[in-house]
Design a protein around this motif. Structure first.
Motif, PDB file in Angstrom:
ATOM      1  N   ILE A   1       0.843  -1.210   0.000  1.00 55.96           N
ATOM      2  CA  ILE A   1       0.000   0.000   0.000  1.00 55.96           C
ATOM      3  C   ILE A   1       0.877   1.259   0.000  1.00 55.96           C
ATOM      4  CG2 ILE A   1      -1.725   1.314   1.296  1.00 55.96           C
ATOM      5  CD1 ILE A   1      -2.796  -1.437   2.278  1.00 55.96           C
ATOM      6  N   GLU A   2       1.971   1.225   0.736  1.00 50.95           N
ATOM      7  CA  GLU A   2       2.921   2.340   0.759  1.00 50.95           C
ATOM      8  C   GLU A   2       3.485   2.586  -0.635  1.00 50.95           C
ATOM      9  OE1 GLU A   2       6.882   3.368   3.430  1.00 50.95           O
ATOM     10  OE2 GLU A   2       6.418   1.275   2.999  1.00 50.95           O
ATOM     11  N   LEU A   3       3.883   1.523  -1.315  1.00 50.79           N
ATOM     12  CA  LEU A   3       4.452   1.655  -2.654  1.00 50.79           C
ATOM     13  C   LEU A   3       3.406   2.113  -3.667  1.00 50.79           C
ATOM     14  CD1 LEU A   3       6.811  -1.449  -2.692  1.00 50.79           C
ATOM     15  CD2 LEU A   3       7.404   0.951  -2.329  1.00 50.79           C
ATOM     16  N   GLU A   4       2.149   1.707  -3.472  1.00 52.49           N
ATOM     17  CA  GLU A   4       1.077   2.181  -4.353  1.00 52.49           C
ATOM     18  C   GLU A   4       0.841   3.681  -4.168  1.00 52.49           C
ATOM     19  OE1 GLU A   4      -2.084  -0.498  -3.256  1.00 52.49           O
ATOM     20  OE2 GLU A   4      -1.375  -2.053  -4.640  1.00 52.49           O
ATOM     21  N   LYS A   5       0.874   4.152  -2.924  1.00 53.49           N
ATOM     22  CA  LYS A   5       0.746   5.593  -2.665  1.00 53.49           C
ATOM     23  C   LYS A   5       1.912   6.360  -3.291  1.00 53.49           C
ATOM     24  CE  LYS A   5      -1.842   5.936   1.681  1.00 53.49           C
ATOM     25  NZ  LYS A   5      -2.841   6.910   1.272  1.00 53.49           N
ATOM     26  N   LEU A   6       3.116   5.827  -3.148  1.00 54.93           N
ATOM     27  CA  LEU A   6       4.291   6.444  -3.742  1.00 54.93           C
ATOM     28  C   LEU A   6       4.155   6.498  -5.261  1.00 54.93           C
ATOM     29  CD1 LEU A   6       7.163   7.619  -3.740  1.00 54.93           C
ATOM     30  CD2 LEU A   6       8.017   5.253  -3.606  1.00 54.93           C
ATOM     31  N   SER A   7       3.731   5.406  -5.861  1.00 58.75           N
ATOM     32  CA  SER A   7       3.558   5.359  -7.307  1.00 58.75           C
ATOM     33  C   SER A   7       2.560   6.414  -7.782  1.00 58.75           C
ATOM     34  CB  SER A   7       3.099   3.957  -7.730  1.00 58.75           C
ATOM     35  OG  SER A   7       2.854   3.912  -9.112  1.00 58.75           O
ATOM     36  N   SER A   8       1.455   6.544  -7.087  1.00 57.55           N
ATOM     37  CA  SER A   8       0.446   7.561  -7.443  1.00 57.55           C
ATOM     38  C   SER A   8       1.023   8.960  -7.334  1.00 57.55           C
ATOM     39  CB  SER A   8      -0.779   7.446  -6.534  1.00 57.55           C
ATOM     40  OG  SER A   8      -1.427   6.227  -6.754  1.00 57.55           O
ATOM     41  N   TRP A   9       1.808   9.199  -6.297  1.00 57.16           N
ATOM     42  CA  TRP A   9       2.428  10.515  -6.104  1.00 57.16           C
ATOM     43  C   TRP A   9       3.406  10.814  -7.242  1.00 57.16           C
ATOM     44  CZ3 TRP A   9       7.577  11.937  -4.898  1.00 57.16           C
ATOM     45  CH2 TRP A   9       7.746  13.271  -4.522  1.00 57.16           C
ATOM     46  N   ILE A  10       4.220   9.823  -7.621  1.00 58.36           N
ATOM     47  CA  ILE A  10       5.185  10.017  -8.705  1.00 58.36           C
ATOM     48  C   ILE A  10       4.466  10.326 -10.015  1.00 58.36           C
ATOM     49  CG2 ILE A  10       6.898   8.843 -10.167  1.00 58.36           C
ATOM     50  CD1 ILE A  10       7.880   7.412  -7.590  1.00 58.36           C
ATOM     51  N   VAL A  11       3.412   9.578 -10.311  1.00 61.46           N
ATOM     52  CA  VAL A  11       2.664   9.811 -11.558  1.00 61.46           C
ATOM     53  C   VAL A  11       2.049  11.217 -11.551  1.00 61.46           C
ATOM     54  CG1 VAL A  11       0.612   9.074 -12.850  1.00 61.46           C
ATOM     55  CG2 VAL A  11       2.255   7.373 -12.031  1.00 61.46           C
TER      56      VAL A  11
END
Length: 170
Positions: A148-158
């Motif tokens: 979930i942390e990595l998914e939040k990070l991915s969304s932020w990067i995009v």
């Protein structure tokens, strides 16, 4: 690691937020990483399309690199990371008058190596010095990454780096 030597981004006197930073090794690594960033820029990547970040010491290194040397990058992320209470980052930002890269930070509440409070204090200090920040706590997460942390990070990067559209000459 119970006193065993290991390869890390920079030296520490101890894992603590209330001891001095090992500035010689931090500064040396900033120079090495600046060379890598400069190579990317020479190869056509705009600085405003570069995000610096990492996990644990990697996040600390990213904060040093971005807020002391490369304030024109797109953003910074730090996962399970902290800065010492007297960090050179804080000192550098006290003299700041420019726009700073946004910080995305995550930390587990059960982290036994880098306590959650250290990450939270780092975030609050950076916010007080003009950095736009977000801080995400993950209950029961130790010093590790979570999907979930990595998914939040991915969304932020995009969001920070949307796809560039090709410009045609029609």
């Amino acid at each position: 690691m119970r006193g065993a030597l290991s390869t890390v981004w920079f030296d520490r006197w101890k894992i603590s937020d209330d001891c001095p930073e090992h500035s010689e090794t931090i500064d040396s690594m900033c120079r090495v990483l600046t060379d890598l960033i400069d190579d990317e820029v020479k190869n056509g990547i705009s600085k405003n399309r570069i995000i610096l970040g990492g996990f644990s010491m990697g996040g600390g290194m990213a904060m040093h690199l971005a807020y002391r040397c490369h304030r024109d990058v797109a953003g910074v992320f730090a996962l399970s990371s902290f800065l010492n209470k007297t960090s050179a980052v804080y000192q550098a930002l006290q003299k700041n008058e420019s726009v700073l890269p946004e910080l995305f930070q995550c930390h587990g509440t059960a982290d036994e190596l880098v306590p959650h409070s250290w990450g939270e204090e780092t975030n609050n200090m950076l916010k007080s010095l003009g950095v736009t920040t977000s801080f995400h706590s993950f209950p029961n997460l130790n010093h590790e990454l979570h999907k979930i942390e990595l998914e939040k990070l991915s969304s932020w990067i995009v969001k920070k780096l949307p796809m560039e559209t090709a410009v045609s000459n029609k």
